[in-house]
Design a protein around this motif. Structure first.
Motif, short mmCIF file in Angstrom:
data_model
loop_
_atom_site.label_atom_id
_atom_site.label_comp_id
_atom_site.label_asym_id
_atom_site.label_seq_id
_atom_site.Cartn_x
_atom_site.Cartn_y
_atom_site.Cartn_z
N LEU A 40 0.83 -1.21 0.00
CA LEU A 40 0.00 0.00 0.00
C LEU A 40 0.86 1.26 0.00
N ALA A 41 1.86 1.30 0.87
CA ALA A 41 2.74 2.47 0.94
C ALA A 41 3.51 2.63 -0.37
N GLU A 42 3.98 1.53 -0.94
CA GLU A 42 4.73 1.61 -2.20
C GLU A 42 3.83 2.07 -3.34
N ALA A 43 2.58 1.61 -3.37
CA ALA A 43 1.65 2.04 -4.42
C ALA A 43 1.38 3.53 -4.32
N PHE A 44 1.16 4.03 -3.09
CA PHE A 44 0.94 5.46 -2.92
C PHE A 44 2.17 6.26 -3.33
N ASN A 63 9.12 25.79 -0.48
CA ASN A 63 7.75 26.26 -0.25
C ASN A 63 6.82 25.79 -1.35
N ASP A 64 7.29 25.82 -2.60
CA ASP A 64 6.48 25.33 -3.71
C ASP A 64 6.14 23.85 -3.53
N VAL A 65 7.12 23.08 -3.09
CA VAL A 65 6.90 21.64 -2.88
C VAL A 65 5.93 21.42 -1.73
N GLU A 66 6.09 22.14 -0.63
CA GLU A 66 5.21 21.97 0.53
C GLU A 66 3.76 22.27 0.17
N ILE A 67 3.53 23.34 -0.55
CA ILE A 67 2.17 23.70 -0.95
C ILE A 67 1.60 22.65 -1.90
N ALA A 68 2.42 22.23 -2.86
CA ALA A 68 1.96 21.23 -3.83
C ALA A 68 1.62 19.90 -3.16
N VAL A 69 2.39 19.50 -2.17
CA VAL A 69 2.12 18.24 -1.46
C VAL A 69 0.80 18.35 -0.70
N ALA A 70 0.56 19.46 -0.01
CA ALA A 70 -0.70 19.63 0.71
C ALA A 70 -1.88 19.59 -0.26
N GLU A 71 -1.75 20.25 -1.39
CA GLU A 71 -2.82 20.24 -2.39
C GLU A 71 -3.03 18.85 -2.96
N TYR A 72 -1.94 18.11 -3.20
CA TYR A 72 -2.04 16.76 -3.75
C TYR A 72 -2.75 15.83 -2.77
N ILE A 73 -2.39 15.89 -1.51
CA ILE A 73 -3.01 15.01 -0.51
C ILE A 73 -4.50 15.31 -0.41
N ASP A 74 -4.86 16.58 -0.43
CA ASP A 74 -6.28 16.94 -0.40
C ASP A 74 -7.00 16.40 -1.63
N TRP A 75 -6.42 16.59 -2.80
CA TRP A 75 -7.01 16.09 -4.05
C TRP A 75 -7.12 14.56 -4.02
N PHE A 76 -6.04 13.89 -3.60
CA PHE A 76 -6.00 12.42 -3.57
C PHE A 76 -7.10 11.86 -2.67
N ASN A 77 -7.33 12.48 -1.52
CA ASN A 77 -8.30 11.97 -0.55
C ASN A 77 -9.73 12.44 -0.79
N ARG A 78 -9.91 13.61 -1.37
CA ARG A 78 -11.25 14.20 -1.45
C ARG A 78 -11.83 14.31 -2.86
N ARG A 79 -10.99 14.22 -3.89
CA ARG A 79 -11.52 14.39 -5.24
C ARG A 79 -11.13 13.29 -6.22
N ARG A 80 -10.01 12.62 -6.02
CA ARG A 80 -9.55 11.59 -6.94
C ARG A 80 -10.37 10.32 -6.75
N LEU A 81 -10.98 9.85 -7.83
CA LEU A 81 -11.75 8.60 -7.76
C LEU A 81 -10.79 7.43 -7.85
N HIS A 82 -11.00 6.44 -6.99
CA HIS A 82 -10.12 5.27 -6.91
C HIS A 82 -10.88 4.03 -7.36
N GLY A 83 -10.40 3.40 -8.41
CA GLY A 83 -11.04 2.19 -8.93
C GLY A 83 -11.12 1.09 -7.90
N GLU A 84 -10.09 0.97 -7.06
CA GLU A 84 -10.07 -0.08 -6.04
C GLU A 84 -11.14 0.14 -4.97
N LEU A 85 -11.69 1.35 -4.92
CA LEU A 85 -12.72 1.67 -3.92
C LEU A 85 -14.10 1.81 -4.55
N GLY A 86 -14.27 1.29 -5.77
CA GLY A 86 -15.56 1.39 -6.43
C GLY A 86 -15.80 2.76 -7.07
#
Length: 110
Positions: A40-44, A63-86
């Motif tokens: 799971l960790a390797e896939a992420f 700073n650019d990286v820190e902001i981008a990581v926060a935005e990515y995590i939010d997108w990954f958890n709240r907007r990205r649809l995951h096939g493995e989760l239906g």
């Protein structure tokens, strides 16, 4: 909280294990030589590198990286649809899980 990692040398480092203890984090390591334990960790990490680090770089500052990581995590958890989760987001999947049956609240231990 659980901190998952492989059986790396960091678990022998005193400051590392003290920091885990300060946060009441339980170290979770896979069995030796079992690649499935860390799948799971390797896939992420693979998705993170492909979808963010390689696609949005080159980076000009930390700073650019820190902001981008926060935005990515939010997108990954709240907007990205995951096939493995239906084809729902992780946030939606987690909400449905906890709505389906009662679970005791998680408690931080110290």
């Amino acid at each position: 909280m659980t901190h998952h990692s492989d059986r790396g040398v960091q678990y022998r480092a005193l400051r590392y294990t003290e920091r885990l203890a300060d946060e009441a984090a339980v170290a979770s390591v896979g069995s030796r030589g079992d690649s499935y334990d860390n799948a799971l960790a390797e896939a992420f990490n693979s998705l993170f590198k492909a979808e963010l680090i390689r696609n949005r770089g080159p980076w000009t500052s930390i700073n650019d990286v820190e902001i981008a990581v926060a935005e990515y995590i939010d997108w990954f958890n709240r907007r990205r649809l995951h096939g493995e989760l239906g084809h729902v987001t992780p946030a939606e999947h987690e909400a449905a899980y906890f709505a389906a049956e009662p679970h005791p609240p998680l408690q931080k231990t110290r």
